[in-house]
Design an enzyme around this catalytic site. Sequence first.
Site, PDB file in Angstrom:
ATOM      1  N   ASP A  56       0.834  -1.200   0.000  1.00 27.85           N
ATOM      2  CA  ASP A  56       0.000   0.000   0.000  1.00 27.85           C
ATOM      3  C   ASP A  56       0.869   1.250   0.000  1.00 27.85           C
ATOM      4  OD1 ASP A  56       0.830  -0.484   2.617  1.00 27.85           O
ATOM      5  OD2 ASP A  56      -1.184  -0.725   3.418  1.00 27.85           O
ATOM      6  N   ASN A  95     -10.080  -1.231  12.103  1.00 29.10           N
ATOM      7  CA  ASN A  95     -11.381  -1.408  11.435  1.00 29.10           C
ATOM      8  C   ASN A  95     -11.416  -2.697  10.601  1.00 29.10           C
ATOM      9  OD1 ASN A  95      -9.637  -0.769   9.415  1.00 29.10           O
ATOM     10  ND2 ASN A  95     -10.758   1.001   8.637  1.00 29.10           N
ATOM     11  N   HIS A 134      -9.117  -3.567   8.357  1.00 28.75           N
ATOM     12  CA  HIS A 134      -8.486  -3.484   7.029  1.00 28.75           C
ATOM     13  C   HIS A 134      -7.224  -4.351   6.946  1.00 28.75           C
ATOM     14  CE1 HIS A 134      -5.836   0.358   7.956  1.00 28.75           C
ATOM     15  NE2 HIS A 134      -5.228  -0.739   8.355  1.00 28.75           N
ATOM     16  N   GLU A 190      -9.948  -0.835   2.934  1.00 28.18           N
ATOM     17  CA  GLU A 190     -10.830  -0.332   3.984  1.00 28.18           C
ATOM     18  C   GLU A 190     -12.210  -0.976   3.849  1.00 28.18           C
ATOM     19  OE1 GLU A 190      -9.164   1.109   6.159  1.00 28.18           O
ATOM     20  OE2 GLU A 190      -8.875   3.244   5.796  1.00 28.18           O
TER      21      GLU A 190
HETATM   22  C1  F6R Z   1       0.369  -0.781   6.361  1.00 26.07           C
HETATM   23  C2  F6R Z   1      -0.731  -1.744   6.375  1.00 26.07           C
HETATM   24  C3  F6R Z   1      -1.813  -1.621   7.401  1.00 26.07           C
HETATM   25  C4  F6R Z   1      -1.296  -1.975   8.793  1.00 26.07           C
HETATM   26  C5  F6R Z   1      -2.413  -1.905   9.827  1.00 26.07           C
HETATM   27  C6  F6R Z   1      -1.928  -2.197  11.222  1.00 26.07           C
HETATM   28  O1  F6R Z   1       1.239  -1.072   5.288  1.00 26.07           O
HETATM   29  O2  F6R Z   1      -0.762  -2.632   5.576  1.00 26.07           O
HETATM   30  O3  F6R Z   1      -2.873  -2.483   7.051  1.00 26.07           O
HETATM   31  O4  F6R Z   1      -0.774  -3.276   8.759  1.00 26.07           O
HETATM   32  O5  F6R Z   1      -2.991  -0.634   9.801  1.00 26.07           O
HETATM   33  O6  F6R Z   1      -0.985  -1.232  11.600  1.00 26.07           O
HETATM   34  P1  F6R Z   1      -0.158  -1.396  12.957  1.00 26.07           P
HETATM   35  O7  F6R Z   1       0.628  -2.621  12.820  1.00 26.07           O
HETATM   36  O8  F6R Z   1       0.688  -0.167  13.030  1.00 26.07           O
HETATM   37  O9  F6R Z   1      -1.160  -1.477  14.060  1.00 26.07           O
END
Ligand code: F6R
Length: 244
Positions: free
Chosen positions: A70, A138, A140, A145
């Site tokens: 992403d 959420n 994702h 999302e």
């Molecule tokens: C970022 C990504 C997001 C994160 C998710 C959890 O490249 O793919 O899906 O993995 O938001 O983030 P953390 O690990 O910081 O809680």
Amino acid sequence: MTAPRIVIVEDADDIGHVGADLVADAIARSPAASITAATGESPMGLYSALAGRHRAGMFETNAVTVFQLDEYLGLTPGDRRSLLGWMRRSFLQPLGVSCDRVVPLPSDGDPREACAAFDRAVEARGSLDIAILGLGRNGHLGFNEPPSAAESPTRVVELSAVTLEDNARYWGSVADVPTRAVTMGMRHLLRARQVVLVVSGEVKRAIVHRALEGPVGPEVPASLLRTAEAEVTVIVDRAAWGEG
Ligand code: F6R
């Protein structure tokens, strides 16, 4: 389709070691693996433990291909807060993966054609071999999302209020977080041969249970992992899982 394997470990350090063992084995078995890997806090221990196993000679990385998971849209080139920059510092450089082994997502301009080309590049490899993912509050995966359909392609997305709030710490304030992003589509994540989802901290407790035990559907994209062909391993620490 098999149910995700849930591995409950004591803390974030253990997530790193258990996850690194799985990924190191997978790369040792498939040295030309196609890999995608999340940024965020949760997989950072895994990446440093994985780099240790690489330095110890447990696997080679010169033939892997890394597909970016992403990226924010609208960044100026070279912005340190780009997720590609984060990937370089935390994953690619420690593992000795050179830039020409990376298939990046677009970060500016009109990304539609670039997203379609990215999908073709993944499909040309058949499917991803390994997806290392974190879980958004959420539900994702990447920036898929809610709602995100199982077949969703790589595309431009609007980030949700929760995601903007969670990423504000990297940008100074919620208002500074880019509101648009590009994400690899759910379809590639669900077709990966092996998915390692790492979940750490009490803040993830409600969503990890919802994803693994609640209704399966696009409203909680991570719940779709329960429909995946992949071998899915969820490594979750006590703080996230609770005592039950
Ligand atoms: C970022 C990504 C997001 C994160 C998710 C959890 O490249 O793919 O899906 O993995 O938001 O983030 P953390 O690990 O910081 O809680």
